[in-house]
Design a protein around this motif. Structure first.
Motif, PDB file in Angstrom:
ATOM      1  N   GLN A  62       0.749  -1.176   0.068  1.00 51.60           N
ATOM      2  CA  GLN A  62       0.245  -0.006  -0.063  1.00 51.60           C
ATOM      3  C   GLN A  62       0.855   1.276  -0.032  1.00 51.60           C
ATOM      4  OE1 GLN A  62      -0.414  -2.899   1.950  1.00 51.60           O
ATOM      5  NE2 GLN A  62      -2.362  -2.923   2.823  1.00 51.60           N
ATOM      6  N   ASP A  63       2.152   1.178   0.479  1.00 58.63           N
ATOM      7  CA  ASP A  63       2.979   2.061   0.533  1.00 58.63           C
ATOM      8  C   ASP A  63       3.990   2.589  -0.695  1.00 58.63           C
ATOM      9  OD1 ASP A  63       2.042   2.662   3.243  1.00 58.63           O
ATOM     10  OD2 ASP A  63       3.903   1.834   4.217  1.00 58.63           O
ATOM     11  N   ARG A  64       3.825   1.656  -1.576  1.00 58.54           N
ATOM     12  CA  ARG A  64       4.651   1.625  -2.876  1.00 58.54           C
ATOM     13  C   ARG A  64       3.870   2.699  -3.946  1.00 58.54           C
ATOM     14  NH1 ARG A  64       8.439  -2.435  -3.056  1.00 58.54           N
ATOM     15  NH2 ARG A  64       9.041  -1.796  -5.092  1.00 58.54           N
ATOM     16  N   ASN A  65       4.550   3.041  -4.638  1.00 61.66           N
ATOM     17  CA  ASN A  65       4.009   3.708  -5.903  1.00 61.66           C
ATOM     18  C   ASN A  65       3.230   2.792  -6.826  1.00 61.66           C
ATOM     19  OD1 ASN A  65       4.524   4.528  -9.069  1.00 61.66           O
ATOM     20  ND2 ASN A  65       4.506   6.617  -7.810  1.00 61.66           N
ATOM     21  N   ALA A  66       2.138   3.213  -7.327  1.00 59.70           N
ATOM     22  CA  ALA A  66       1.430   2.128  -8.011  1.00 59.70           C
ATOM     23  C   ALA A  66       2.100   1.971  -9.152  1.00 59.70           C
ATOM     24  CB  ALA A  66       0.054   2.446  -7.950  1.00 59.70           C
ATOM     25  N   VAL A  67       2.409   2.671  -9.960  1.00 67.82           N
ATOM     26  CA  VAL A  67       3.093   2.628 -11.297  1.00 67.82           C
ATOM     27  C   VAL A  67       4.255   2.020 -11.141  1.00 67.82           C
ATOM     28  CG1 VAL A  67       3.921   4.023 -13.218  1.00 67.82           C
ATOM     29  CG2 VAL A  67       1.821   4.736 -12.342  1.00 67.82           C
ATOM     30  N   GLU A  68       5.187   2.345 -10.264  1.00 68.04           N
ATOM     31  CA  GLU A  68       6.513   1.523 -10.108  1.00 68.04           C
ATOM     32  C   GLU A  68       6.227   0.132  -9.933  1.00 68.04           C
ATOM     33  OE1 GLU A  68       8.921   3.718  -7.624  1.00 68.04           O
ATOM     34  OE2 GLU A  68       8.928   5.460  -8.984  1.00 68.04           O
ATOM     35  N   LEU A  69       5.332  -0.219  -8.904  1.00 65.74           N
ATOM     36  CA  LEU A  69       4.878  -1.459  -8.292  1.00 65.74           C
ATOM     37  C   LEU A  69       4.528  -2.500  -9.594  1.00 65.74           C
ATOM     38  CD1 LEU A  69       4.389  -3.616  -6.120  1.00 65.74           C
ATOM     39  CD2 LEU A  69       2.139  -2.676  -5.980  1.00 65.74           C
ATOM     40  N   ARG A  70       3.609  -1.749 -10.336  1.00 65.76           N
ATOM     41  CA  ARG A  70       3.198  -2.619 -11.414  1.00 65.76           C
ATOM     42  C   ARG A  70       4.204  -2.828 -12.702  1.00 65.76           C
ATOM     43  NH1 ARG A  70      -2.550   0.788 -10.660  1.00 65.76           N
ATOM     44  NH2 ARG A  70      -2.998  -0.316  -8.509  1.00 65.76           N
ATOM     45  N   ARG A  71       5.176  -2.108 -12.744  1.00 66.32           N
ATOM     46  CA  ARG A  71       6.169  -2.358 -13.607  1.00 66.32           C
ATOM     47  C   ARG A  71       6.878  -3.490 -13.318  1.00 66.32           C
ATOM     48  NH1 ARG A  71       8.800   3.833 -14.461  1.00 66.32           N
ATOM     49  NH2 ARG A  71       7.217   4.636 -15.948  1.00 66.32           N
ATOM     50  N   GLU A  72       6.849  -3.725 -11.824  1.00 66.81           N
ATOM     51  CA  GLU A  72       7.720  -4.897 -11.311  1.00 66.81           C
ATOM     52  C   GLU A  72       6.720  -6.087 -11.406  1.00 66.81           C
ATOM     53  OE1 GLU A  72      10.152  -4.514  -8.053  1.00 66.81           O
ATOM     54  OE2 GLU A  72      10.566  -2.343  -8.427  1.00 66.81           O
ATOM     55  N   VAL A  73       5.481  -5.956 -10.921  1.00 71.38           N
ATOM     56  CA  VAL A  73       4.637  -6.907 -10.586  1.00 71.38           C
ATOM     57  C   VAL A  73       3.375  -6.843 -11.620  1.00 71.38           C
ATOM     58  CG1 VAL A  73       3.105  -7.946  -8.995  1.00 71.38           C
ATOM     59  CG2 VAL A  73       5.211  -6.877  -8.291  1.00 71.38           C
ATOM     60  N   ALA A  74       3.431  -7.383 -12.675  1.00 67.41           N
ATOM     61  CA  ALA A  74       2.505  -7.389 -13.838  1.00 67.41           C
ATOM     62  C   ALA A  74       1.539  -8.519 -13.865  1.00 67.41           C
ATOM     63  CB  ALA A  74       3.365  -7.501 -15.256  1.00 67.41           C
ATOM     64  N   MET A  75       0.232  -8.102 -14.058  1.00 62.43           N
ATOM     65  CA  MET A  75      -0.874  -9.009 -13.949  1.00 62.43           C
ATOM     66  C   MET A  75      -1.707  -9.098 -15.425  1.00 62.43           C
ATOM     67  SD  MET A  75      -4.303  -9.037 -11.416  1.00 62.43           S
ATOM     68  CE  MET A  75      -5.482 -10.307 -11.929  1.00 62.43           C
ATOM     69  N   LEU A  76      -1.985 -10.483 -15.636  1.00 60.06           N
ATOM     70  CA  LEU A  76      -2.488 -10.879 -16.978  1.00 60.06           C
ATOM     71  C   LEU A  76      -3.850 -11.217 -16.456  1.00 60.06           C
ATOM     72  CD1 LEU A  76      -2.619 -11.212 -19.934  1.00 60.06           C
ATOM     73  CD2 LEU A  76      -1.384 -13.494 -19.807  1.00 60.06           C
ATOM     74  N   SER A  77      -4.885 -10.631 -16.868  1.00 64.59           N
ATOM     75  CA  SER A  77      -6.138 -11.020 -16.718  1.00 64.59           C
ATOM     76  C   SER A  77      -6.577 -12.123 -17.489  1.00 64.59           C
ATOM     77  CB  SER A  77      -7.259 -10.070 -16.614  1.00 64.59           C
ATOM     78  OG  SER A  77      -7.418  -9.360 -18.067  1.00 64.59           O
ATOM     79  N   GLN A  78      -7.974 -13.085 -17.122  1.00 58.88           N
ATOM     80  CA  GLN A  78      -8.237 -13.882 -17.613  1.00 58.88           C
ATOM     81  C   GLN A  78      -8.777 -13.744 -19.154  1.00 58.88           C
ATOM     82  OE1 GLN A  78     -11.156 -16.307 -15.574  1.00 58.88           O
ATOM     83  NE2 GLN A  78     -11.599 -17.878 -17.112  1.00 58.88           N
ATOM     84  N   ASN A  79      -9.418 -12.519 -19.002  1.00 57.24           N
ATOM     85  CA  ASN A  79     -10.061 -12.049 -20.500  1.00 57.24           C
ATOM     86  C   ASN A  79      -9.146 -10.983 -20.767  1.00 57.24           C
ATOM     87  OD1 ASN A  79     -12.345 -14.071 -20.353  1.00 57.24           O
ATOM     88  ND2 ASN A  79     -12.889 -12.731 -18.698  1.00 57.24           N
ATOM     89  N   PRO A  80      -8.117 -10.886 -21.519  1.00 58.39           N
ATOM     90  CA  PRO A  80      -7.112  -9.925 -21.780  1.00 58.39           C
ATOM     91  C   PRO A  80      -7.768  -8.824 -22.704  1.00 58.39           C
ATOM     92  CG  PRO A  80      -6.616 -11.988 -23.103  1.00 58.39           C
ATOM     93  CD  PRO A  80      -7.560 -12.295 -22.057  1.00 58.39           C
ATOM     94  N   VAL A  81      -7.638  -7.596 -22.308  1.00 58.43           N
ATOM     95  CA  VAL A  81      -7.852  -6.374 -23.102  1.00 58.43           C
ATOM     96  C   VAL A  81      -7.147  -6.232 -24.390  1.00 58.43           C
ATOM     97  CG1 VAL A  81      -8.321  -3.963 -23.358  1.00 58.43           C
ATOM     98  CG2 VAL A  81      -8.543  -5.342 -21.160  1.00 58.43           C
ATOM     99  N   LEU A  82      -7.563  -6.170 -25.628  1.00 57.82           N
ATOM    100  CA  LEU A  82      -6.712  -5.954 -26.920  1.00 57.82           C
ATOM    101  C   LEU A  82      -6.537  -4.464 -27.045  1.00 57.82           C
ATOM    102  CD1 LEU A  82      -8.711  -8.220 -29.409  1.00 57.82           C
ATOM    103  CD2 LEU A  82      -6.679  -8.669 -28.092  1.00 57.82           C
ATOM    104  N   PHE A  83      -5.408  -4.128 -27.661  1.00 56.32           N
ATOM    105  CA  PHE A  83      -5.173  -2.758 -27.649  1.00 56.32           C
ATOM    106  C   PHE A  83      -4.785  -2.193 -29.530  1.00 56.32           C
ATOM    107  CE2 PHE A  83      -3.712  -4.037 -23.421  1.00 56.32           C
ATOM    108  CZ  PHE A  83      -4.109  -2.931 -22.797  1.00 56.32           C
ATOM    109  N   GLY A  84      -5.392  -1.337 -29.727  1.00 58.36           N
ATOM    110  CA  GLY A  84      -5.075  -1.025 -31.103  1.00 58.36           C
ATOM    111  C   GLY A  84      -5.859  -2.037 -32.092  1.00 58.36           C
TER     112      GLY A  84
END
Length: 213
Positions: A62-84
């Motif tokens: 909870q104390d970590r910068n969310a953007v920096e955390l998610r650069r290190e800890v990346a999540m892939l959902s069951q129904n991935p979102v398409l881009f472009g």
């Protein structure tokens, strides 16, 4: 790497005490609705616990910068979102967010080949089947090269044989790159074969399974 101390989230999940080691493969299994996806989202602060504390590398998530955390800890959902529009667009997506340069064509083609996805980079992503979209998303998160992979049913749309082959390819990559992987799976066979540790999620609680050798 992750330590859970008396964590609860609403009436969905309760984790009394749990430690997930660095550079290990952990599988989460259990019936639908027991909080497996919630647990993943708590790890990279997509959700905040109702009570308790989660530590990542010794400091509260909870104390970590969310953007920096998610650069290190990346999540892939069951129904991935398409881009472009194209396969290329999807493989390049997120690289800026991750603070990484765009992958080369060879890197993108190798990522597709690793997961048995025989597609051209200019093919339209929306025309891919559900299973092909899952493999495209897995290739994308691999190119992002995070420290920790959080995968929510990454191969659920594949038949048993292809699911095994794709997971084998991913786990081989993760092992060589010394990554930490936590994945949700519907398949006990996949968990038994590829995970170092299996955690069986039960309603409102979590109990650890036996380590695989």
């Amino acid at each position: 790497m992750f330590t859970f101390q008396h964590i609860s989230y609403k009436d969905i999940l309760y984790v009394e005490d749990l430690h997930i080691e660095e550079k290990t493969i952990t599988a989460l299994i259990g019936e639908s609705g027991t909080g497996k996806s919630t647990l993943l989202k708590l790890m990279n602060h997509l959700l905040s616990p109702t009570k308790g504390e989660i530590l990542y590398q010794g400091s509260p998530v909870q104390d970590r910068n969310a953007v920096e955390l998610r650069r290190e800890v990346a999540m892939l959902s069951q129904n991935p979102v398409l881009f472009g529009d194209t396969v290329r667009d999807n493989l390049e997506a997120g690289m800026g967010f991750a603070g990484k340069p765009l992958p080369s064509e060879n890197e993108m083609k190798e990522a597709l080949h690793r997961y048995y996805l025989d597609k051209d980079l200019e093919d339209h992503a929306e025309k891919l089947s559900g299973g092909e979209q899952q493999r495209l998303a897995l290739a994308r998160i691999t190119l992002l090269d995070p420290t920790v992979f959080l995968l929510d049913e990454p191969t659920s749309a594949l038949d048993d044989e292809l699911e095994h082959d794709v997971m084998e390819a991913f786990i081989s990559y993760a092992g060589h790159q010394e990554k930490t992987v936590i994945f949700v799976t519907h398949s006990r066979a996949i968990a038994d074969e590829f995970a170092d540790t299996i955690l069986d999620i039960t309603p409102f609680s979590m109990q650890g399974g036996n380590d695989n050798e």
